[in-house]
Scaffold this motif. Sequence first.
Motif, PDB file in Angstrom:
ATOM      1  N   MET A 143      69.132  37.998 -34.036  1.00  0.00           N
ATOM      2  CA  MET A 143      68.072  37.398 -34.826  1.00  0.00           C
ATOM      3  C   MET A 143      66.856  38.316 -34.919  1.00  0.00           C
ATOM      4  O   MET A 143      66.303  38.493 -35.988  1.00  0.00           O
ATOM      5  CB  MET A 143      67.684  36.066 -34.207  1.00  0.00           C
ATOM      6  N   THR A 144      66.415  38.915 -33.808  1.00  0.00           N
ATOM      7  CA  THR A 144      65.188  39.701 -33.838  1.00  0.00           C
ATOM      8  C   THR A 144      65.327  40.979 -34.639  1.00  0.00           C
ATOM      9  O   THR A 144      64.355  41.464 -35.180  1.00  0.00           O
ATOM     10  CB  THR A 144      64.698  40.024 -32.418  1.00  0.00           C
ATOM     11  N   ALA A 145      66.536  41.553 -34.740  1.00  0.00           N
ATOM     12  CA  ALA A 145      66.718  42.778 -35.506  1.00  0.00           C
ATOM     13  C   ALA A 145      66.470  42.536 -36.995  1.00  0.00           C
ATOM     14  O   ALA A 145      66.178  43.469 -37.734  1.00  0.00           O
ATOM     15  CB  ALA A 145      68.110  43.351 -35.273  1.00  0.00           C
ATOM     16  N   GLU A 146      66.569  41.300 -37.452  1.00  0.00           N
ATOM     17  CA  GLU A 146      66.360  40.971 -38.856  1.00  0.00           C
ATOM     18  C   GLU A 146      64.882  40.881 -39.211  1.00  0.00           C
ATOM     19  O   GLU A 146      64.532  40.856 -40.378  1.00  0.00           O
ATOM     20  CB  GLU A 146      67.056  39.651 -39.180  1.00  0.00           C
ATOM     21  N   ARG A 147      64.019  40.839 -38.247  1.00  0.00           N
ATOM     22  CA  ARG A 147      62.576  40.752 -38.490  1.00  0.00           C
ATOM     23  C   ARG A 147      62.034  42.106 -38.913  1.00  0.00           C
ATOM     24  O   ARG A 147      62.575  43.143 -38.565  1.00  0.00           O
ATOM     25  CB  ARG A 147      61.851  40.309 -37.226  1.00  0.00           C
ATOM     26  N   ASP A 148      60.924  42.086 -39.640  1.00  0.00           N
ATOM     27  CA  ASP A 148      60.312  43.347 -40.046  1.00  0.00           C
ATOM     28  C   ASP A 148      59.155  43.760 -39.142  1.00  0.00           C
ATOM     29  O   ASP A 148      58.609  44.848 -39.293  1.00  0.00           O
ATOM     30  CB  ASP A 148      59.864  43.295 -41.506  1.00  0.00           C
ATOM     31  N   LEU A 149      58.790  42.909 -38.198  1.00  0.00           N
ATOM     32  CA  LEU A 149      57.699  43.234 -37.274  1.00  0.00           C
ATOM     33  C   LEU A 149      58.102  42.825 -35.863  1.00  0.00           C
ATOM     34  O   LEU A 149      58.541  41.692 -35.639  1.00  0.00           O
ATOM     35  CB  LEU A 149      56.414  42.516 -37.700  1.00  0.00           C
ATOM     36  N   HIS A 150      57.972  43.777 -34.952  1.00  0.00           N
ATOM     37  CA  HIS A 150      58.327  43.561 -33.550  1.00  0.00           C
ATOM     38  C   HIS A 150      57.153  43.973 -32.681  1.00  0.00           C
ATOM     39  O   HIS A 150      56.545  45.026 -32.913  1.00  0.00           O
ATOM     40  CB  HIS A 150      59.546  44.399 -33.165  1.00  0.00           C
ATOM     41  N   VAL A 151      56.833  43.152 -31.691  1.00  0.00           N
ATOM     42  CA  VAL A 151      55.801  43.455 -30.705  1.00  0.00           C
ATOM     43  C   VAL A 151      56.500  43.624 -29.371  1.00  0.00           C
ATOM     44  O   VAL A 151      57.271  42.756 -28.946  1.00  0.00           O
ATOM     45  CB  VAL A 151      54.742  42.329 -30.633  1.00  0.00           C
ATOM     46  N   VAL A 152      56.222  44.750 -28.718  1.00  0.00           N
ATOM     47  CA  VAL A 152      56.858  45.067 -27.448  1.00  0.00           C
ATOM     48  C   VAL A 152      55.794  45.197 -26.375  1.00  0.00           C
ATOM     49  O   VAL A 152      54.857  45.986 -26.521  1.00  0.00           O
ATOM     50  CB  VAL A 152      57.645  46.398 -27.537  1.00  0.00           C
ATOM     51  N   LEU A 153      55.936  44.422 -25.303  1.00  0.00           N
ATOM     52  CA  LEU A 153      55.062  44.546 -24.146  1.00  0.00           C
ATOM     53  C   LEU A 153      55.878  45.187 -23.028  1.00  0.00           C
ATOM     54  O   LEU A 153      56.847  44.602 -22.553  1.00  0.00           O
ATOM     55  CB  LEU A 153      54.525  43.183 -23.705  1.00  0.00           C
ATOM     56  N   VAL A 154      55.498  46.392 -22.637  1.00  0.00           N
ATOM     57  CA  VAL A 154      56.208  47.122 -21.603  1.00  0.00           C
ATOM     58  C   VAL A 154      55.577  46.801 -20.249  1.00  0.00           C
ATOM     59  O   VAL A 154      54.412  47.103 -20.014  1.00  0.00           O
ATOM     60  CB  VAL A 154      56.169  48.646 -21.866  1.00  0.00           C
ATOM     61  N   GLU A 155      56.346  46.133 -19.411  1.00  0.00           N
ATOM     62  CA  GLU A 155      55.931  45.748 -18.058  1.00  0.00           C
ATOM     63  C   GLU A 155      54.593  45.004 -18.028  1.00  0.00           C
ATOM     64  O   GLU A 155      53.674  45.373 -17.301  1.00  0.00           O
ATOM     65  CB  GLU A 155      55.879  46.981 -17.156  1.00  0.00           C
ATOM     66  N   PRO A 156      54.466  43.943 -18.821  1.00  0.00           N
ATOM     67  CA  PRO A 156      53.203  43.194 -18.813  1.00  0.00           C
ATOM     68  C   PRO A 156      52.945  42.590 -17.436  1.00  0.00           C
ATOM     69  O   PRO A 156      53.871  42.221 -16.721  1.00  0.00           O
ATOM     70  CB  PRO A 156      53.422  42.115 -19.866  1.00  0.00           C
ATOM     71  N   GLU A 157      51.664  42.511 -17.085  1.00  0.00           N
ATOM     72  CA  GLU A 157      51.288  42.067 -15.744  1.00  0.00           C
ATOM     73  C   GLU A 157      50.627  40.695 -15.706  1.00  0.00           C
ATOM     74  O   GLU A 157      50.627  40.047 -14.664  1.00  0.00           O
ATOM     75  CB  GLU A 157      50.309  43.086 -15.136  1.00  0.00           C
ATOM     76  N   ILE A 158      50.042  40.269 -16.809  1.00  0.00           N
ATOM     77  CA  ILE A 158      49.205  39.060 -16.797  1.00  0.00           C
ATOM     78  C   ILE A 158      49.807  38.012 -17.727  1.00  0.00           C
ATOM     79  O   ILE A 158      49.957  38.235 -18.935  1.00  0.00           O
ATOM     80  CB  ILE A 158      47.761  39.405 -17.204  1.00  0.00           C
TER      81      ILE A 158
END
Length: 157
Positions: free
Chosen positions: A1-16
């Motif tokens: 499903m997510t690959a079909e989106r045109d916008l992706h937000v990635v949080l790398v090792e979020p802490e809070i």
Amino acid sequence: MTAERDLHVVLVEPEIHWNTGNAGRTCLAVGAALHLVAPLGFSLEDKEVRRAGLDYWARVAPQVWPDWAAFERALPSLGMPLFFTARAARRFQDVVYPRPAVLVFGRESVGLPPDLLARHAADTVAIPMLDPELRSLNLSTSVALAAYEARRQWSWR
């Protein structure tokens, strides 16, 4: 499903947890998929994450990746990445956002790893800050600025 989106937000090792919850809510508002790269500094079951995401958290449905290597293997199928860092030559408003776009953000305390930024130096962007002593903006604020800029450029389509 997510690959079909045109916008992706990635949080790398979020802490809070509340930053992640707020970023998730922003993702719903702009139609973006949220990706979380482990290790996480909290449990997704924490009530604080759900509270920040309000009653929308179940709809956020973030995709959790075990580590950066696993996410990086999937990255080509998601879109062109832009790596956000406090100090980069290009400002986020000056970038022409590719479609699809993958907006990558690092940990609240230290940002993205230096080796990752070095490997992707041509794809780094910054959100300008007039105060030179300010280390960074809040993670969820940065996510909102970047995601809304991408949608603005795409005229909300």
